[in-house]
Structure formats: C-alpha cells, structure tokens
Design a protein around this motif. Sequence first.
Motif, PDB file in Angstrom:
ATOM      1  N   UNK A 211       0.854  -1.177   0.000  1.00 52.72           N
ATOM      2  CA  UNK A 211       0.000   0.000   0.000  1.00 52.72           C
ATOM      3  C   UNK A 211       0.892   1.229   0.000  1.00 52.72           C
ATOM      4  N   UNK A 212       0.418   2.305  -0.601  1.00 48.51           N
ATOM      5  CA  UNK A 212       1.159   3.567  -0.588  1.00 48.51           C
ATOM      6  C   UNK A 212       0.966   4.244   0.764  1.00 48.51           C
ATOM      7  N   UNK A 213       2.057   4.731   1.323  1.00 50.09           N
ATOM      8  CA  UNK A 213       2.013   5.363   2.645  1.00 50.09           C
ATOM      9  C   UNK A 213       2.629   6.762   2.554  1.00 50.09           C
ATOM     10  N   UNK A 214       1.944   7.719   3.153  1.00 50.32           N
ATOM     11  CA  UNK A 214       2.437   9.095   3.202  1.00 50.32           C
ATOM     12  C   UNK A 214       2.736   9.460   4.652  1.00 50.32           C
ATOM     13  N   UNK A 268       7.290  16.226   3.523  1.00 52.52           N
ATOM     14  CA  UNK A 268       6.324  15.153   3.232  1.00 52.52           C
ATOM     15  C   UNK A 268       7.070  14.020   2.521  1.00 52.52           C
ATOM     16  N   UNK A 269       6.780  12.809   2.934  1.00 49.24           N
ATOM     17  CA  UNK A 269       7.413  11.622   2.359  1.00 49.24           C
ATOM     18  C   UNK A 269       6.339  10.659   1.868  1.00 49.24           C
ATOM     19  N   UNK A 270       6.502  10.177   0.652  1.00 46.81           N
ATOM     20  CA  UNK A 270       5.629   9.126   0.128  1.00 46.81           C
ATOM     21  C   UNK A 270       6.457   7.865  -0.094  1.00 46.81           C
ATOM     22  N   UNK A 271       6.064   6.784   0.574  1.00 44.28           N
ATOM     23  CA  UNK A 271       6.713   5.489   0.391  1.00 44.28           C
ATOM     24  C   UNK A 271       5.749   4.612  -0.403  1.00 44.28           C
ATOM     25  N   UNK A 272       5.960   4.456  -1.713  1.00 46.77           N
ATOM     26  CA  UNK A 272       5.015   3.676  -2.523  1.00 46.77           C
ATOM     27  C   UNK A 272       5.074   2.189  -2.177  1.00 46.77           C
ATOM     28  N   UNK A 273       4.049   1.485  -2.582  1.00 44.59           N
ATOM     29  CA  UNK A 273       3.931   0.073  -2.219  1.00 44.59           C
ATOM     30  C   UNK A 273       5.097  -0.762  -2.726  1.00 44.59           C
ATOM     31  N   UNK A 274       5.787  -0.272  -3.777  1.00 41.57           N
ATOM     32  CA  UNK A 274       6.926  -1.023  -4.317  1.00 41.57           C
ATOM     33  C   UNK A 274       8.203  -0.828  -3.498  1.00 41.57           C
ATOM     34  N   UNK A 275       8.204   0.145  -2.598  1.00 42.32           N
ATOM     35  CA  UNK A 275       9.390   0.470  -1.810  1.00 42.32           C
ATOM     36  C   UNK A 275       9.190   0.049  -0.355  1.00 42.32           C
ATOM     37  N   UNK A 276      10.309  -0.091   0.364  1.00 44.49           N
ATOM     38  CA  UNK A 276      10.236  -0.516   1.765  1.00 44.49           C
ATOM     39  C   UNK A 276      10.587   0.597   2.728  1.00 44.49           C
ATOM     40  N   UNK A 277      11.621   1.374   2.423  1.00 46.01           N
ATOM     41  CA  UNK A 277      12.128   2.342   3.394  1.00 46.01           C
ATOM     42  C   UNK A 277      11.961   3.782   2.910  1.00 46.01           C
ATOM     43  N   UNK A 426       1.818  13.160  10.917  1.00 49.78           N
ATOM     44  CA  UNK A 426       0.834  12.102  10.737  1.00 49.78           C
ATOM     45  C   UNK A 426       1.331  11.146   9.651  1.00 49.78           C
ATOM     46  N   UNK A 427       0.753   9.943   9.661  1.00 47.20           N
ATOM     47  CA  UNK A 427       0.963   8.973   8.596  1.00 47.20           C
ATOM     48  C   UNK A 427      -0.401   8.603   8.040  1.00 47.20           C
ATOM     49  N   UNK A 428      -0.422   8.257   6.751  1.00 51.28           N
ATOM     50  CA  UNK A 428      -1.716   7.945   6.118  1.00 51.28           C
ATOM     51  C   UNK A 428      -1.536   6.821   5.105  1.00 51.28           C
ATOM     52  N   UNK A 429      -2.484   5.905   5.112  1.00 52.26           N
ATOM     53  CA  UNK A 429      -2.543   4.815   4.149  1.00 52.26           C
ATOM     54  C   UNK A 429      -3.347   5.281   2.935  1.00 52.26           C
ATOM     55  N   UNK A 430      -2.689   5.349   1.780  1.00 55.02           N
ATOM     56  CA  UNK A 430      -3.390   5.777   0.563  1.00 55.02           C
ATOM     57  C   UNK A 430      -3.823   4.612  -0.320  1.00 55.02           C
ATOM     58  N   UNK A 431      -3.740   3.394   0.234  1.00 59.67           N
ATOM     59  CA  UNK A 431      -4.250   2.234  -0.499  1.00 59.67           C
ATOM     60  C   UNK A 431      -3.226   1.638  -1.458  1.00 59.67           C
ATOM     61  N   UNK A 432      -3.571   0.520  -2.076  1.00 60.09           N
ATOM     62  CA  UNK A 432      -4.926  -0.033  -2.169  1.00 60.09           C
ATOM     63  C   UNK A 432      -5.345  -0.930  -1.008  1.00 60.09           C
TER      64      UNK A 432
END
Length: 477
Positions: A211-214, A268-277, A426-432
């Motif tokens: 899942x994408x995380x911000x 602001x940091x976006x960690x996409x579902x394909x990435x770990x760190x 804050x952290x947020x789950x942007x799905x899926x």
Amino acid sequence: MKWKKPMIIVSLLLLLGSLGVYVKSSPMGGVKIEVVDANGKAITDYGEVYYSVWTFDENGSFEVLKKGVLKGGLFFSGNRIELSKAETEKLRKMAQKMYSKTAFVGIDLWVVGEGKLYTLPPMSLELDASEDGLFATGFSLHPDFRDAIVTEITPEKESSQGNSGGRGAQKEEPEFVVPIIPREYKWVTVAETSYSDVEIPVLIIRNMAWSDVIGTLQIGTSQSDYIGPEVTVAFGKLISRKTAFDPDSIKLKALGRSFTNRYRGGSILTVPKEKTWGYLWIKGKIHYIYQQEYVCGIGADPGLPGCEPTGNERYIAKIDEFSISGKYGEVLNIESGATLERPPYLLPFDALEQSPALEGPMGRDVYLENFFGEIYDGTDGYSFGVGVPVGALINVLTGHSLPPWVDTLVVGFSAKGESYYAIMGEVRNNGPMEPVRFVGYKSSYKMSIPVKKSPWEFWKSEHVDTNVPVGFFIDVR
C-alpha cells in the motif's frame, strides 16, 4: 539602665560572629541555585559537597565556569550555589553568539560521606539569554541519590599506589585513591567529535504492506514558543568497555536544551507500495563528548601526581545547531527533506519494543501524537517528543569506533509551554490495502526525561523514567 538593650544586641552579634554565623546578602543580578533533596533536606546534610558549574562554548565543547565546595554549619545550611552577574553575563553572551534564546547551564555534584563518594547524575537549568536583571534569578535543584554512582574511598595511607597518576589508564577494577587534601573532583574530556550539516532522521517508515504510505512531519508549534534539542548523557562505571546496552550499569538522562529559538521545519514523504524504506530528516550539527571522572589535589591534572581516575565515565550526545534554509519573520526555517531509502544506520532492534498497533483505514490520517500515549509511561511526552538517533549517526560517521550501545542514544526535543508538541505529524494509508496497521517502536530501556509540572506540584520529581521513541520509527503492516 537605658544602655542594657544596645549592649545585649552587641553581645548577641559578637556571639553569632564567634560561632561562624554571618549574614550574606543576595547578589545583585546573577543566579542563586538552592540544592535540596525531594523532601527539602539540604544537600550538605549528606556530607561534604563538591560542585562544578559548566556549559558548552560556541563550538559545542565542554567548559567549566565555576567550581567550589558546599559546607553546612550550625545556623546555616550552605546549600546554595551562586553565580555572579559577570558569570551569568558570560553565559548570555555565549548563547547570543549561537543565536540561542536561552543559555544551557550544567551542574555536577559530588558528595563525600561515610567513606564513600557519591557521583550524582548531572543536572541542568536554562537561563534567559536576554539582558540580565537587577535581582538574582532563583532556581531549585533536587538531586536523587538513588541514581548516584557510589565509589568506596580507599584512604591514601592504606594504599600502596600512592598518588601516581596515569593519563586516562584504567584498570579492570580501578582502586580509588584519595589524594592530598584539599582536593577536587572533575569530569575530563578524553575524546569528542562533531559533524556539521548532517541529515538527521526524525520520522522513519518501513513499509511492509502492499500500500502507498504518506508521512508528514512538522517541527515547531502553533505558538511562538522557543523549541530546541535536549542534551542526552549516559553515565556509569567503565561503560566504555560495554558492548551491549546494560540498563543496570548504564544510566541515561535527558538534560535541558542545548539551544533554543523560534524554529519551523518539516517535509512530506511518500513510500510507494513497491518500496520498503523512507525517512524524513532535518539537517544540523551533531556532537558527542566522552569524559572520565578524576579526583585530584588542587592544581593537579590527569597525568600528574595527585590525580587519579575513579572509573566513572559518561558520554554526552547532542545537537549543536540546525542548518537554516531561510527565515519567515522571526521564525528560522530548518533545512528539511525526505529520502526514499533506509536510514544510514542499522536500527538497534535488540534495544526496541513495539507499541500497540494503530489501525490505518485508507485515506485517514493517524497522528503521531496518538502514538505518544502508547509509548510513554508516566509522562505526556511534551518534554521529550520524538527522539532522534544522534548516537547511531555519530557511530556511523566515526566508523563504528564507539561502543555499540552508543547507537541507543537519542536526543529529544521540547518546547516551552505545555499546550503543543515540539514535533507533530501524521501517517496515512493511501491504499490499495484496506486497512493497514501502524506500529511504533520505543526503547526497551528506561531513560530519565524532564517533565513539566505546576508550581503547586513541587513535591513531584523533575524527571521521570520512561521508554522513549528511537528515531520515530513506524512499521506499516
């Protein structure tokens, strides 16, 4: 018979003078520091008290301002340390050179009584760096003997070593030899290193969910409070020889803030579902100082006769300054950013514990302050906030030349006032995925951190032992 009353007064004054009682006026300006235990008992009731007042100079190095001895008496407690107007003015000018709104003041105390040396944990206070006032500023310190390092004293006449000193050489079980009297106790800097413009991770995300995380981080408050990083000290007996962190022999304490000003920063940091760190960072100068404790005859220094190590050691970790990218009115912008990779050090997982998981439904913010209630025990977290991994960064930059347990040293932030955190986000789950779990991490060991208390809560401790966040590390699952 009118002469009797004046004669009685004169006689009384002469009697008091013969008993060593004197009237001492308060200094004009300067600082008065009363030192008593939690019950109001004078520190001099425990024995002969040696003190050292110190600070950090404009380069961040340890500098002693004043040393002395406190002694009790028949009609006075002798538990007051006084700094003159000239001494406090030196502190203020040093702080102003660093663009700090407050000056850091450290206090070390040694108590000798009943054949033992009690090395008390360092204490600190903050001094307003604005112009000095006409009257002395008053402070009260309450040392806790439960955290003291206790060393048995071997009388000189019973020792076969005499007073031969060694340049920092310490045996497996050093024999503590009392040199000639008068004597003094001191912390001597053996090694120190600082690094400027270092990216210091503040919020670290490990994304193990598809899942994408911000993540968002804001440093500063919605008020115009001064914020700053606190000084962390680790102390104990021969702790430089420890490989792993040992809470029974290594004590950790957060002192006051090394500097303060009106700051803001964040990213602001976006960690996409394909990435770990990924991690959010602020940039600044980090510093460590390693010191050994000595007992010396007056005028003697390490390496000279009459100056012996006690075996007590301490490491100081701190931030000396922030790298500034600009200014908004009176508020300084801390250089901040985001990096989509693992932090430059291995997290000390053997020194971490998980906090209970917080659910992250898709599209809904989970605030960092929600983790504080799960992580902190006995404090609301305002006085420390997020702990940044200064020790781990320094160990990487020094080529891991420091003991491995130094990785556990974190530096917290605090803001003056109790209404807002120094660090928010804050952290947020942007799905899926719907939902994910956010897990925070805290230290598996206790650290003594300062707590804010109301004036009518004078009986409460000024510090509380609690687990603190190491970095602010969040797993996404």
